[in-house]
Motif scaffolding. Sequence first.
Motif, PDB file in Angstrom:
ATOM      1  N   ASN A 322       0.823  -1.210   0.000  1.00  0.00           N
ATOM      2  CA  ASN A 322       0.000   0.000   0.000  1.00  0.00           C
ATOM      3  C   ASN A 322       0.856   1.259   0.000  1.00  0.00           C
ATOM      4  O   ASN A 322       0.574   2.227  -0.727  1.00  0.00           O
ATOM      5  CB  ASN A 322      -0.920   0.001   1.224  1.00  0.00           C
ATOM      6  CG  ASN A 322      -2.029  -1.034   1.136  1.00  0.00           C
ATOM      7  OD1 ASN A 322      -2.348  -1.539   0.070  1.00  0.00           O
ATOM      8  ND2 ASN A 322      -2.622  -1.359   2.278  1.00  0.00           N
ATOM      9  N   TRP A 327      -1.397   3.923  -2.067  1.00  0.00           N
ATOM     10  CA  TRP A 327      -2.769   3.700  -1.628  1.00  0.00           C
ATOM     11  C   TRP A 327      -2.874   4.003  -0.135  1.00  0.00           C
ATOM     12  O   TRP A 327      -1.877   3.960   0.579  1.00  0.00           O
ATOM     13  CB  TRP A 327      -3.172   2.246  -1.875  1.00  0.00           C
ATOM     14  CG  TRP A 327      -3.106   1.805  -3.300  1.00  0.00           C
ATOM     15  CD1 TRP A 327      -3.322   2.570  -4.405  1.00  0.00           C
ATOM     16  CD2 TRP A 327      -2.777   0.492  -3.782  1.00  0.00           C
ATOM     17  NE1 TRP A 327      -3.164   1.823  -5.556  1.00  0.00           N
ATOM     18  CE2 TRP A 327      -2.829   0.542  -5.197  1.00  0.00           C
ATOM     19  CE3 TRP A 327      -2.452  -0.711  -3.159  1.00  0.00           C
ATOM     20  CZ2 TRP A 327      -2.571  -0.573  -5.991  1.00  0.00           C
ATOM     21  CZ3 TRP A 327      -2.196  -1.830  -3.946  1.00  0.00           C
ATOM     22  CH2 TRP A 327      -2.264  -1.756  -5.348  1.00  0.00           C
ATOM     23  N   PRO A 328      -4.085   4.300   0.355  1.00  0.00           N
ATOM     24  CA  PRO A 328      -4.235   4.471   1.804  1.00  0.00           C
ATOM     25  C   PRO A 328      -3.693   3.244   2.540  1.00  0.00           C
ATOM     26  O   PRO A 328      -3.965   2.103   2.157  1.00  0.00           O
ATOM     27  CB  PRO A 328      -5.750   4.617   1.983  1.00  0.00           C
ATOM     28  CG  PRO A 328      -6.223   5.199   0.678  1.00  0.00           C
ATOM     29  CD  PRO A 328      -5.350   4.569  -0.368  1.00  0.00           C
ATOM     30  N   GLU A 329      -2.941   3.481   3.585  1.00  0.00           N
ATOM     31  CA  GLU A 329      -2.178   2.403   4.205  1.00  0.00           C
ATOM     32  C   GLU A 329      -3.058   1.308   4.815  1.00  0.00           C
ATOM     33  O   GLU A 329      -2.661   0.158   4.905  1.00  0.00           O
ATOM     34  CB  GLU A 329      -1.262   2.986   5.277  1.00  0.00           C
ATOM     35  CG  GLU A 329      -0.006   2.187   5.507  1.00  0.00           C
ATOM     36  CD  GLU A 329       1.104   3.015   6.113  1.00  0.00           C
ATOM     37  OE1 GLU A 329       1.796   2.491   7.011  1.00  0.00           O
ATOM     38  OE2 GLU A 329       1.277   4.176   5.698  1.00  0.00           O
ATOM     39  N   ARG A 330      -4.273   1.662   5.203  1.00  0.00           N
ATOM     40  CA  ARG A 330      -5.175   0.692   5.815  1.00  0.00           C
ATOM     41  C   ARG A 330      -5.934  -0.175   4.792  1.00  0.00           C
ATOM     42  O   ARG A 330      -6.668  -1.086   5.184  1.00  0.00           O
ATOM     43  CB  ARG A 330      -6.200   1.412   6.696  1.00  0.00           C
ATOM     44  CG  ARG A 330      -5.616   2.134   7.894  1.00  0.00           C
ATOM     45  CD  ARG A 330      -6.733   2.803   8.699  1.00  0.00           C
ATOM     46  NE  ARG A 330      -6.239   3.593   9.776  1.00  0.00           N
ATOM     47  CZ  ARG A 330      -6.036   3.144  11.032  1.00  0.00           C
ATOM     48  NH1 ARG A 330      -6.294   1.866  11.295  1.00  0.00           N
ATOM     49  NH2 ARG A 330      -5.592   3.938  11.973  1.00  0.00           N
ATOM     50  N   THR A 331      -5.755   0.097   3.511  1.00  0.00           N
ATOM     51  CA  THR A 331      -6.533  -0.594   2.495  1.00  0.00           C
ATOM     52  C   THR A 331      -6.372  -2.103   2.594  1.00  0.00           C
ATOM     53  O   THR A 331      -5.262  -2.642   2.583  1.00  0.00           O
ATOM     54  CB  THR A 331      -6.109  -0.124   1.082  1.00  0.00           C
ATOM     55  OG1 THR A 331      -6.215   1.286   1.000  1.00  0.00           O
ATOM     56  CG2 THR A 331      -7.005  -0.753   0.025  1.00  0.00           C
TER      57      THR A 331
END
Length: 340
Positions: A322, A327-331
Amino acid sequence: MTRVAVVGGAGYIGGDLVRILLAHPEVDLVAVTSRSLAGRRVDGAHPNLRGLTDLTFTDPGRLGRCDVLFTAVPHRESMGQLGRFAALADLLIDLSGDFRLRDPAVYAAYYGVEHTAPGELAGFTPGLPELYRKELAGADRIAVPGCMATAAILALHPAAADGLLTGEVTVDARTGSSGSGVSAGPENLHAERSGAMRVFAPTGHRHEAEVAQATGLPTRMTATGVEAVRGVQVLCRVTLAEGVDERVLRAAYRRHYGEEPFVRVVAQKRGQYRYPEPKLLAGSNYCDVGFAVAPGSRHAVLIGALDNLVKGGGGGGVQSLNVRMGWPERTGLGFPGLHP
């Protein structure tokens, strides 16, 4: 969609990696390999995935090109196949121990064999965003740290980075049976493991070298197998530098981890779960860290806990992916764990 493949998807880490990738909105999982299970359904080896995929295992020799390749193969296999793996994808994320250590002499000392691709070690970025987020943003080769190493590094990092410690660190690590892998030997049969607390590495565990490398601290490590299936907990016994007390230590943890999406500081004065507890982290990508300072002394215990198959394995690899892709790290990593 980013096309992703997993080499070595029949094991425990490979299975959790597949689970996470199937639910990831930015990726298309196109292949999962296994030599022994080629042609058989992935959800046969990982029954928790029933109804979520129709993929069958691919023979590793028939794997085609993709955008991202995860390698969840046994230690010593990745370094021997690096050229082939690198030709299959622009981004390689290795979950084995082959590229975690930068010094080939240290690798040989801890793994008992010479590294067959020593010139490639410097080309891998550690898959630990909390310490290497900027480097990961431009990395094409990523090596995810070991599970016990990740827990210990994250537990030690704030104090080590701020110069709050002195002398040697002793890491006492406990791990569940899944850390031995799906092909573990007779010593890990239920009849042998149940009820046991087996010290399987009283000295010189491989993750010791990773902790020393990441923190810059002289490190000694002991590892014990406990009856849990999932989970790692580490107790890092340290000596605080002159003038450092609990208040200074707590401030360092808050400063380093206040904005981190997957590290939580758990060091409370009361309650049933006052310190990091791996039972609460099963299936999640969190690493909980905490500390306790002996009253009137400079002795402290820094504590870390995580799920060895997620934050200490496939989840750490996906978190690094991510970061690398912006991308958003929590994805794909939102599962919070279970209680009870």
